[in-house]
Design an enzyme around this catalytic site. Sequence first.
Site, short mmCIF file in Angstrom:
data_model
loop_
_atom_site.label_atom_id
_atom_site.label_comp_id
_atom_site.label_asym_id
_atom_site.label_seq_id
_atom_site.Cartn_x
_atom_site.Cartn_y
_atom_site.Cartn_z
N GLY A 194 -20.48 -25.73 92.23
CA GLY A 194 -21.67 -25.15 92.84
C GLY A 194 -22.38 -26.19 93.69
N GLU A 240 -19.67 -31.84 84.02
CA GLU A 240 -21.10 -31.50 84.00
C GLU A 240 -21.95 -32.38 83.10
OE1 GLU A 240 -18.92 -28.23 85.81
OE2 GLU A 240 -18.60 -29.38 83.97
N ASP A 274 -19.80 -25.10 82.17
CA ASP A 274 -20.20 -23.71 82.10
C ASP A 274 -19.19 -22.84 82.85
OD1 ASP A 274 -21.09 -24.79 84.56
OD2 ASP A 274 -22.66 -23.28 84.74
N GLY A 323 -17.81 -24.92 89.39
CA GLY A 323 -17.81 -23.54 89.85
C GLY A 323 -16.48 -23.10 90.41
#
Length: 372
Positions: free
Chosen positions: A73, A147, A155, A124
């Site tokens: 992301g 992360e 995630d 992402g």
Amino acid sequence: MSTEMVIEHEPEIGFEVVNRVAIVTLNRPRALNALSHEMIGRLSQVFERCRTEDAVLAVVLRGAGEKAFCAGGDIRAIYESVRSDATRDKTWLQFFIDEYRLDYAIHNFEKPVVALMDGIAMGGGMGLAQGAALRIVTERTRMAMPETRIGMLPDVGATYFMGKMPLDLELYVGLTGAMLSGADAVACGLADICVPSPWLRDFVQRLETLHWDGREEAIDSLRRAFVPPANTEGHPQLEAHREQIRARFSAADGIESIVRSLQQDTPTEWSTATLAALTSNSPCMLEVTYHALLRGRQLALADCFRMELGIVYRAISEGDFLEGVRALIVDKDQRPRWEPVTLAEVHAERVQHFLASPWKGDMHPLEGLGAS
């Protein structure tokens, strides 16, 4: 068989249909195809269109340029959105809600999806690719879920799809953010096949020659286009450290025990790098990630997304995320001031607070995810 081609031009998402296969291109090569909120919205529209159109039998997801499938992301944009959220209405949260819904839709897509993870595939990008029916990597693939380095947790469904790995590998990859090669990704179960990168340059021409026998046989036809007749996947680099990983990360005794065992090791290049990663990442998010990964092994996909969204909400609104991004991405001083500073100072109550949902009852933004 004649080939029909329809081309649309989009600034950040490319879309074309070749012989009943939709080719969807992440088109931000200068940003390593990092996902903006606009890209997520457009991708959701494209997948919905492909789902409902009988003329489309399958989807290929790829990244533009020579460097990346998708580096994750757009973290800097999220950082700026959080900092400018003067009203504290958490408008940045919608990015994650929409991203998780898209990732979930790909996991449950009715038609085969092929993900071409050539180059960098992180964060992402892994969320997009791991739901694909055919996950392809190359010798140029550099895969990671890093992360915890910025005060977050792996995630985009990672607490689910990484739970398919052996526990020691899941904890090692998830806690340290270790970089995996294409061969490593196959060995870990995060990819289905590793092919030579040059083989993917001509995949469109091979798609044009496919003869479709029906939707049920589509994945077999796609394999003929993407898997070379003779293929060598290379040697997984992780194999050289497999026994050390198993010895240090198999026992579910907590992060501190892992760190202690590494400190007691005779130093090697691997143990030194692993220890450095664990002691430089956010102590709080290491503990939260450890417990989230263990919990995710018992949860359905939709429940993993719901758990991750709650943790992300807390990590950004009251955790280490802003400081991690500042230190590693914005100011780049590589000196994050974590709170707390050490693993010993992370209390169990704090970890459970992050794992507990911020939303009561059916107020969760992803409450309907997975409902029939």
